[in-house]
Scaffold this motif. Structure first.
Motif, mmCIF file in Angstrom:
data_model
loop_
_atom_site.group_PDB
_atom_site.id
_atom_site.type_symbol
_atom_site.label_atom_id
_atom_site.label_comp_id
_atom_site.label_asym_id
_atom_site.label_seq_id
_atom_site.Cartn_x
_atom_site.Cartn_y
_atom_site.Cartn_z
ATOM 1 N N ASP A 322 0.877 -1.260 0.104
ATOM 2 C CA ASP A 322 0.036 -0.096 -0.038
ATOM 3 C C ASP A 322 0.981 1.294 0.167
ATOM 4 O O ASP A 322 1.654 1.543 0.860
ATOM 5 N N GLN A 323 0.537 1.945 -1.075
ATOM 6 C CA GLN A 323 1.457 3.297 -0.931
ATOM 7 C C GLN A 323 1.483 4.466 0.130
ATOM 8 O O GLN A 323 2.352 4.842 0.361
ATOM 9 N N GLN A 324 0.362 4.164 0.827
ATOM 10 C CA GLN A 324 0.333 5.214 1.955
ATOM 11 C C GLN A 324 1.001 4.639 3.100
ATOM 12 O O GLN A 324 1.416 5.402 4.109
ATOM 13 N N TYR A 325 1.790 3.626 3.017
ATOM 14 C CA TYR A 325 2.760 2.881 4.082
ATOM 15 C C TYR A 325 4.184 3.097 3.623
ATOM 16 O O TYR A 325 4.815 2.090 3.963
ATOM 17 N N ASN A 326 4.569 3.664 2.507
ATOM 18 C CA ASN A 326 5.644 3.494 1.873
ATOM 19 C C ASN A 326 6.987 3.911 2.874
ATOM 20 O O ASN A 326 7.036 4.674 3.511
ATOM 21 N N GLU A 327 7.781 3.161 2.822
ATOM 22 C CA GLU A 327 9.126 2.963 3.486
ATOM 23 C C GLU A 327 10.142 2.482 2.687
ATOM 24 O O GLU A 327 10.416 1.365 2.936
ATOM 25 N N GLN A 329 13.512 2.084 2.738
ATOM 26 C CA GLN A 329 14.420 1.295 2.970
ATOM 27 C C GLN A 329 13.942 -0.079 3.563
ATOM 28 O O GLN A 329 14.662 -1.166 3.097
ATOM 29 N N ILE A 330 12.716 -0.032 4.206
ATOM 30 C CA ILE A 330 12.422 -1.366 4.671
ATOM 31 C C ILE A 330 11.605 -2.062 3.581
ATOM 32 O O ILE A 330 11.697 -3.121 3.343
ATOM 33 N N ASP A 331 11.159 -1.491 2.530
ATOM 34 C CA ASP A 331 10.632 -1.990 1.402
ATOM 35 C C ASP A 331 11.750 -2.538 0.683
ATOM 36 O O ASP A 331 11.479 -3.776 -0.085
ATOM 37 N N ALA A 332 12.855 -1.904 0.433
ATOM 38 C CA ALA A 332 13.942 -2.694 -0.317
ATOM 39 C C ALA A 332 14.577 -3.809 0.514
ATOM 40 O O ALA A 332 14.737 -4.887 -0.229
ATOM 41 N N MET A 333 14.649 -3.758 1.627
ATOM 42 C CA MET A 333 14.957 -4.831 2.628
ATOM 43 C C MET A 333 14.168 -6.058 2.375
ATOM 44 O O MET A 333 14.320 -7.246 2.208
ATOM 45 N N ARG A 334 12.881 -5.720 2.380
ATOM 46 C CA ARG A 334 11.646 -6.856 2.093
ATOM 47 C C ARG A 334 11.723 -7.289 0.693
ATOM 48 O O ARG A 334 11.647 -8.622 1.094
ATOM 49 N N ALA A 335 12.095 -6.677 -0.249
ATOM 50 C CA ALA A 335 12.261 -7.050 -1.758
ATOM 51 C C ALA A 335 13.305 -7.976 -1.442
ATOM 52 O O ALA A 335 13.117 -9.044 -2.365
ATOM 53 N N GLN A 336 14.250 -7.599 -0.800
ATOM 54 C CA GLN A 336 15.638 -8.546 -0.871
ATOM 55 C C GLN A 336 15.240 -9.908 -0.384
ATOM 56 O O GLN A 336 15.598 -10.973 -0.586
ATOM 57 N N LYS A 337 14.659 -9.773 0.976
ATOM 58 C CA LYS A 337 14.487 -10.969 1.737
ATOM 59 C C LYS A 337 13.405 -11.783 1.040
ATOM 60 O O LYS A 337 13.589 -13.177 0.913
ATOM 61 N N ASP A 338 12.533 -11.251 0.238
ATOM 62 C CA ASP A 338 11.564 -12.153 -0.536
ATOM 63 C C ASP A 338 12.103 -12.808 -1.693
ATOM 64 O O ASP A 338 11.802 -14.120 -1.882
ATOM 65 N N GLN A 339 13.165 -12.148 -2.494
ATOM 66 C CA GLN A 339 14.155 -12.932 -3.309
ATOM 67 C C GLN A 339 14.777 -13.867 -2.857
ATOM 68 O O GLN A 339 14.691 -15.145 -3.223
ATOM 69 N N GLU A 340 15.391 -13.753 -1.447
ATOM 70 C CA GLU A 340 16.013 -14.883 -0.957
ATOM 71 C C GLU A 340 15.168 -16.100 -0.678
ATOM 72 O O GLU A 340 15.608 -17.147 -0.691
#
Length: 359
Positions: A322-327, A329-340
């Motif tokens: 959800d765009q209203q909860y954009n973070e 640094q956290i989103d980038a780390m989340r994307a990396q963990k999803d890939q892992e």
């Protein structure tokens, strides 16, 4: 060398509190009051918009994802502590009714009020929404009351004390139809939203909705008010009812029971004799299949407005997307963990296939 006191830790703490109260000149009337208000109701029925207006917050309303918390503060006078209202809002209509257990707790019930917001523009979903949400809240309240009473029984001197919690709300002796009601366990306010759309309905249909909600509100010893965020005067009246629950402010003495106008009925201002019988010509036929007065009103209402299914799908978006909860640094780390995680799943799948071939 400091003098060693023979007082116990509890005696020292009690003396410290007493000294602070004397120094600050604190009295019971000056202490901060805290109350809890729980809002729930029709999906997309305007709960957030009404809450923001009642709090005088000039900000756009956003869809409530599940259960959201905010708070309001109000000063009683100059240089006095501000009263605090803990405000919970349940989203999703009836689909997330199991979340009532979060705001309704042994601590909150001491000062808890409930606001049920029903969308007047969708009468075919009104009864089902009202019934399911009130049942869920009442079941949780009874559960919490029981837990609180059991906890109090274990306290010293509990046999000589009156229970602080009771699942039965006691009404004044002069309350209209007192013996015929089933008071909701905590103060209840029913708000009919989107009156600007509802007022364009056929007069007979408006009468059915208005009389039915009057019956329900009186049956539960609740207050009832119709409002619209497009009307300043109606929102002002709704705000007075809200402030009464949230901060103990006087809600005013205005009463309007005319079905051709917005209803404004404080608890205790109506009666079954004023409401009259259900508005239908087939009431005798329907009454044969009704077990209680509430059941009779339900059958009459559903004969005019067949109810839609209330088993709403949980069409909730992933908060992480959800765009209203954009973070960033956290989103980038989340994307990396999803890939892992995906890579781990693929490697695990290959390992299992290798084991199967060996077997």
């Amino acid at each position: 060398m400091p003098k060693i006191s023979s007082d116990t830790l509890w005696e020292i703490a009690a003396e410290e509190v007493r000294c602070r109260e004397e120094d600050e000149g604190e009295t019971a009337t000056e202490r901060t009051s805290e109350r809890t208000v729980f809002l729930m109701g029709s999906k997309s029925g305007g709960k957030t918009s009404i809450l923001l207006r009642c709090l005088d917050r000039d900000e756009p309303s956003k869809p409530t994802l599940a259960l959201e918390y905010t708070f309001g503060r109000r000063a009683r006078g100059h240089n006095t502590p501000k009263d605090i209202a803990h405000l919970w809002e349940l989203g999703g209509g009836t689909s997330l009714s199991d979340l009532v257990q979060i705001p309704i707790t042994p601590v909150s019930i001491r000062s808890l009020s409930l606001i049920l917001i029903l969308d007047l523009s969708k009468p075919n979903a009104l009864w089902g929404t009202m019934e399911k949400l009130l049942q869920a809240a009442q079941a949780q309240l009874e559960k919490v009351f029981t837990q609180a009473q059991q906890a109090e029984k274990g306290k010293p001197g509990a046999k000589h004390q009156t229970p602080a919690h009771s699942a039965t709300r006691v009404l004044p002796k002069d309350y209209p139809d007192r013996e015929l009601l089933s008071p909701f366990p905590v103060p209840l306010l029913i708000i009919g939203s989107k009156y600007d759309i509802f007022q364009e309905f056929d007069s007979d249909k408006k009468k059915v909705v208005s009389k039915t909600l009057r019956f329900i509100a009186h049956y539960y010893a609740a207050s009832l008010i119709f409002t619209s965020i497009k009307s300043e005067s109606l929102m002002s009246k709704a705000k007075s009812f809200f402030s009464h629950l949230a901060f103990g402010v006087d809600r005013g003495k205005t009463v309007s029971c005319d079905s051709t106008k917005p209803l404004i009925i404080p608890a205790g201002s109506d009666s079954f004799s004023q409401i009259g019988s259900p508005p239908t010509t087939d009431v005798d036929v329907i009454s044969r299949h009704a077990k209680t007065p509430k059941d009779l009103w339900k059958k009459v209402y559903e004969s005019v407005f067949p109810q839609e299914g209330t088993s709403e799908q949980r069409e909730l978006k992933d908060p992480a997307k959800d765009q209203q909860y954009n973070e960033p640094q956290i989103d980038a780390m989340r994307a990396q963990k999803d890939q892992e995680l995906e890579q781990y799943k693929r490697n695990a799948a290959k390992s299992w296939k290798g084991l199967e071939l060996e077997t």
